[in-house]
Design a protein around this motif. Structure first.
Motif, PDB file in Angstrom:
ATOM      1  N   GLY A  27       0.980  -1.239   0.184  1.00 46.41           N
ATOM      2  CA  GLY A  27      -0.347   0.019  -0.146  1.00 46.41           C
ATOM      3  C   GLY A  27       0.452   1.187   0.223  1.00 46.41           C
ATOM      4  N   LEU A  28       0.918   2.100  -1.019  1.00 44.80           N
ATOM      5  CA  LEU A  28       1.215   3.431  -1.128  1.00 44.80           C
ATOM      6  C   LEU A  28       0.197   5.025  -0.418  1.00 44.80           C
ATOM      7  CD1 LEU A  28       2.288   0.976  -3.131  1.00 44.80           C
ATOM      8  CD2 LEU A  28       3.403   2.467  -4.524  1.00 44.80           C
ATOM      9  N   LEU A  29       0.600   5.180  -0.114  1.00 46.37           N
ATOM     10  CA  LEU A  29       0.437   6.832   0.559  1.00 46.37           C
ATOM     11  C   LEU A  29       1.318   7.565   0.229  1.00 46.37           C
ATOM     12  CD1 LEU A  29      -1.630   8.278   1.825  1.00 46.37           C
ATOM     13  CD2 LEU A  29      -0.247   7.606   4.147  1.00 46.37           C
ATOM     14  N   LEU A  30       1.200   8.369  -0.399  1.00 46.90           N
ATOM     15  CA  LEU A  30       1.991   9.343  -1.346  1.00 46.90           C
ATOM     16  C   LEU A  30       1.794  10.952  -0.890  1.00 46.90           C
ATOM     17  CD1 LEU A  30       2.435   7.986  -4.456  1.00 46.90           C
ATOM     18  CD2 LEU A  30       4.270   7.828  -2.733  1.00 46.90           C
ATOM     19  N   ARG A  31       2.512  11.831  -0.430  1.00 48.12           N
ATOM     20  CA  ARG A  31       2.283  12.978   0.176  1.00 48.12           C
ATOM     21  C   ARG A  31       2.802  14.118  -1.312  1.00 48.12           C
ATOM     22  NH1 ARG A  31      -2.147  11.188   0.855  1.00 48.12           N
ATOM     23  NH2 ARG A  31      -3.315  11.308   2.476  1.00 48.12           N
ATOM     24  N   SER A  32       2.092  14.434  -1.799  1.00 44.99           N
ATOM     25  CA  SER A  32       2.508  15.887  -2.789  1.00 44.99           C
ATOM     26  C   SER A  32       2.532  16.920  -2.828  1.00 44.99           C
ATOM     27  CB  SER A  32       3.121  15.354  -4.317  1.00 44.99           C
ATOM     28  OG  SER A  32       2.364  14.966  -4.585  1.00 44.99           O
ATOM     29  N   ASP A  33       3.563  17.996  -3.345  1.00 45.86           N
ATOM     30  CA  ASP A  33       2.542  19.311  -3.178  1.00 45.86           C
ATOM     31  C   ASP A  33       3.456  20.041  -4.426  1.00 45.86           C
ATOM     32  OD1 ASP A  33       1.237  21.288  -1.829  1.00 45.86           O
ATOM     33  OD2 ASP A  33       3.621  23.051  -1.962  1.00 45.86           O
ATOM     34  N   VAL A  34       2.571  20.989  -5.201  1.00 44.79           N
ATOM     35  CA  VAL A  34       3.342  20.964  -6.969  1.00 44.79           C
ATOM     36  C   VAL A  34       2.570  22.281  -6.741  1.00 44.79           C
ATOM     37  CG1 VAL A  34       3.738  21.457  -9.159  1.00 44.79           C
ATOM     38  CG2 VAL A  34       3.141  18.898  -8.318  1.00 44.79           C
ATOM     39  N   GLN A  35       3.632  23.867  -6.760  1.00 46.01           N
ATOM     40  CA  GLN A  35       3.911  25.062  -6.719  1.00 46.01           C
ATOM     41  C   GLN A  35       3.702  25.826  -8.094  1.00 46.01           C
ATOM     42  OE1 GLN A  35       1.779  26.407  -4.068  1.00 46.01           O
ATOM     43  NE2 GLN A  35       1.358  24.942  -2.662  1.00 46.01           N
ATOM     44  N   ASN A  36       3.028  26.667  -8.651  1.00 41.90           N
ATOM     45  CA  ASN A  36       3.355  27.141  -9.945  1.00 41.90           C
ATOM     46  C   ASN A  36       4.568  28.575  -9.293  1.00 41.90           C
ATOM     47  OD1 ASN A  36       3.564  28.695 -11.973  1.00 41.90           O
ATOM     48  ND2 ASN A  36       1.638  29.779 -11.635  1.00 41.90           N
ATOM     49  N   ALA A  37       5.503  28.421 -10.036  1.00 42.66           N
ATOM     50  CA  ALA A  37       6.766  29.524  -9.783  1.00 42.66           C
ATOM     51  C   ALA A  37       6.830  30.164 -10.640  1.00 42.66           C
ATOM     52  CB  ALA A  37       8.147  28.372  -9.128  1.00 42.66           C
ATOM     53  N   GLY A  38       5.772  30.865 -11.701  1.00 48.26           N
ATOM     54  CA  GLY A  38       6.178  31.986 -12.079  1.00 48.26           C
ATOM     55  C   GLY A  38       5.528  31.466 -13.826  1.00 48.26           C
ATOM     56  N   SER A  39       4.919  30.080 -13.984  1.00 47.09           N
ATOM     57  CA  SER A  39       5.334  29.798 -15.491  1.00 47.09           C
ATOM     58  C   SER A  39       3.567  30.456 -16.408  1.00 47.09           C
ATOM     59  CB  SER A  39       3.722  28.590 -15.458  1.00 47.09           C
ATOM     60  OG  SER A  39       4.328  27.665 -14.199  1.00 47.09           O
ATOM     61  N   SER A  40       4.624  30.719 -17.631  1.00 48.24           N
ATOM     62  CA  SER A  40       4.039  31.537 -18.593  1.00 48.24           C
ATOM     63  C   SER A  40       3.557  30.726 -19.944  1.00 48.24           C
ATOM     64  CB  SER A  40       4.502  32.944 -18.554  1.00 48.24           C
ATOM     65  OG  SER A  40       6.453  32.794 -19.258  1.00 48.24           O
ATOM     66  N   ILE A  41       3.187  31.557 -21.281  1.00 47.34           N
ATOM     67  CA  ILE A  41       2.843  31.158 -22.457  1.00 47.34           C
ATOM     68  C   ILE A  41       3.649  32.122 -22.948  1.00 47.34           C
ATOM     69  CG2 ILE A  41       0.616  31.597 -21.972  1.00 47.34           C
ATOM     70  CD1 ILE A  41      -0.052  29.514 -23.454  1.00 47.34           C
ATOM     71  N   THR A  42       3.877  32.020 -24.171  1.00 45.09           N
ATOM     72  CA  THR A  42       3.730  32.536 -25.340  1.00 45.09           C
ATOM     73  C   THR A  42       2.992  32.790 -26.359  1.00 45.09           C
ATOM     74  OG1 THR A  42       6.295  33.247 -24.279  1.00 45.09           O
ATOM     75  CG2 THR A  42       5.905  33.260 -26.740  1.00 45.09           C
ATOM     76  N   TYR A  43       2.184  33.354 -26.786  1.00 42.00           N
ATOM     77  CA  TYR A  43       1.101  33.288 -27.998  1.00 42.00           C
ATOM     78  C   TYR A  43       2.111  33.418 -29.143  1.00 42.00           C
ATOM     79  CZ  TYR A  43      -1.924  32.342 -24.778  1.00 42.00           C
ATOM     80  OH  TYR A  43      -3.596  31.913 -23.896  1.00 42.00           O
ATOM     81  N   PRO A  44       1.344  33.530 -30.170  1.00 45.41           N
ATOM     82  CA  PRO A  44       1.987  34.163 -32.018  1.00 45.41           C
ATOM     83  C   PRO A  44       1.819  35.307 -31.785  1.00 45.41           C
ATOM     84  CG  PRO A  44      -0.042  32.416 -32.173  1.00 45.41           C
ATOM     85  CD  PRO A  44       0.438  32.267 -30.312  1.00 45.41           C
TER      86      PRO A  44
END
Length: 435
Positions: free
Chosen positions: A79-96
């Protein structure tokens, strides 16, 4: 599991191919997408000494392990009990046109790596005085990760599922009174599913959606030897890489305007390779009660260099660039009396992912394993094995730049940046029967 390419959206096909690549590369309790929970006895000592130990509980690590084990069967559950946290650190998107904007949405993801159960089974029987055969069933790659549709990571990942069944047939031989050898073949089935968001050409438009699924059977082999010399047991083994080819389909929906021709529903194939494993292991009997264990594994993750996708009218090669790693563990077994044996161990498992190429689907990190366990001889024929492992993940960064619709005027690039932290607890139990 496959990508389709149409007119303007030839780049959209390539983008979907990139997303496919991550479908088979989500972290587990070992490096990247490998799940090492194949024995409760092994879990109790952080998987140290397995290649040199005897019996079906060590069959995954060395086919020679059953040469002297007699008739034995084992069924285990982890039995695998997993605890994880992922936080945004300035993600961006460049459009045409060059406009770069923050990716809006939920800036954190709590427990995207789902907990679950991993079973395994093995049985062996002697054939005459010197030979033995064995059968094992395991799930070496088995996990699920999920992100919200509003997550900042949605262009990398929404849902990833990977299920495997590995059926292994093994033959072993006592060559001399001190040398055993073994060989085996593996039939491995993979079933994978991936969903993700696709950007349209304006932040004012809703996201498109990509769904990829596929499965297939493929084959590998393994070989090993054990030397039994006085107080020492030494094991060497090798498990081959397996090249998988998955047959399946893709559905891309919700792309608007000039991207609309990329909305497809088609089929094709995708291929990738699992790593090879080379193991060196030693056990030293200090006295009648205490045995010390050590093991080193060289894992050929560079086999997972790319995902190669083929479909009607085209194809893609998506570079993964994993690196080979060396893992290690030490541990002990202490026989308290004729009924109880206790054990413990510490292991180190570095990630094969590279710092500048880590995606939300692979929020992998270096990890330490701290284990304890016990075996109880419940009867003359039955032994119960237990193990408890704490997995400490080192903090890691997500860093991934991905271009959608590449080579067209619609080229759109996401710059994913994030911070990852977490830990895991694994509870293992198994029953071994001598018959």
């Amino acid at each position: 599991m496959i990508i389709s390419r149409t007119s303007l959206a030839g780049g959209c096909g390539a983008a979907a191919a990139l997303l496919l690549a991550a479908a088979v590369a989500t972290p587990s309790q070992a490096g990247s997408f490998y799940l090492q929970e194949q024995s409760a006895r092994a879990a109790g000592r952080a998987y140290s000494g397995e290649g040199a130990d005897r019996g079906v509980a060590s069959l995954w690590w060395n086919p020679a392990a059953i040469a002297r084990s007699g008739r034995e069967a084992s069924f285990g559950l982890h039995g695998l009990l997993l605890r994880s946290d992922v936080q945004n650190a300035g993600s961006s998107i460049t459009y045409p046109g060059g406009a770069t904007l923050p990716i809006v949405g939920q800036n954190s993801a709590s427990n995207p790596i789902e907990s679950g159960l991993a079973p395994n089974f093995a049985v062996a029987t002697p054939l005459g005085d010197r030979f033995a055969v064995g059968l094992s069933v395991a799930a070496p790659y088995n996990f699920t990760t999920k992100y919200s549709r509003a997550s900042f990571a949605r262009y990398d990942a929404l849902t990833s599922e990977l299920r495997t069944v590995d059926a292994g047939l093994t033959g072993a031989m006592q060559v001399t009174d001190w040398l055993d050898i073994g060989v085996g073949v593996d039939a491995q089935h993979v079933d994978a599913k991936l969903t993700s968001a696709l950007p349209n050409l304006s932040p004012a438009l809703p996201d498109g959606h990509s769904s990829l699924e596929g499965d297939g059977w493929d084959f590998g082999w393994n070989a090993g030897a054990q030397v039994h010399a006085g107080k020492f047991d030494i094991g060497l083994s090798y498990r081959s890489s397996i090249e998988h080819e998955l047959d399946g389909d893709i559905a891309i929906t919700g792309l608007l305007g000039p991207l609309a021709p990329a909305n497809v529903d088609t089929d094709g194939t995708a291929s990738f390779s699992t790593p090879w494993f080379a193991t060196a292991s030693v056990r030293y009997a200090v006295n009648d009660r205490l045995t010390l264990n050590a093991q080193v594994n060289r894992i050929g993750w560079s086999e997972f260099d790319a995902i190669r996708v083929s479909y009607p009218g085209g194809g893609d090669t998506i570079v993964q660039d994993y690196k080979d790693v060396t893992t290690g563990a030490i541990g002990f077994d202490y026989q308290v009396d004729d009924i109880l044996t206790v054990r413990g161990g510490i292991g180190y498992d570095p990630t094969p992912t590279r710092d500048d190429e880590r995606t939300a689907r692979i929020p992998d990190a270096d990890r330490w394993l701290f284990s304890a366990g016990a075996s109880v001889k419940a009867s003359e024929r039955m032994t119960i094995d237990t193990g408890l492992t704490y997995v400490a993940f080192q903090d890691a960064d997500i860093h991934s730049d991905r271009t959608f619709y590449s080579g067209t005027p619609a080229a759109t690039t996401t710059h994913l940046r994030g911070d990852v932290s977490g830990y895991g607890v694994v509870a293992s139990a198994a029953v071994r029967w001598a018959f």
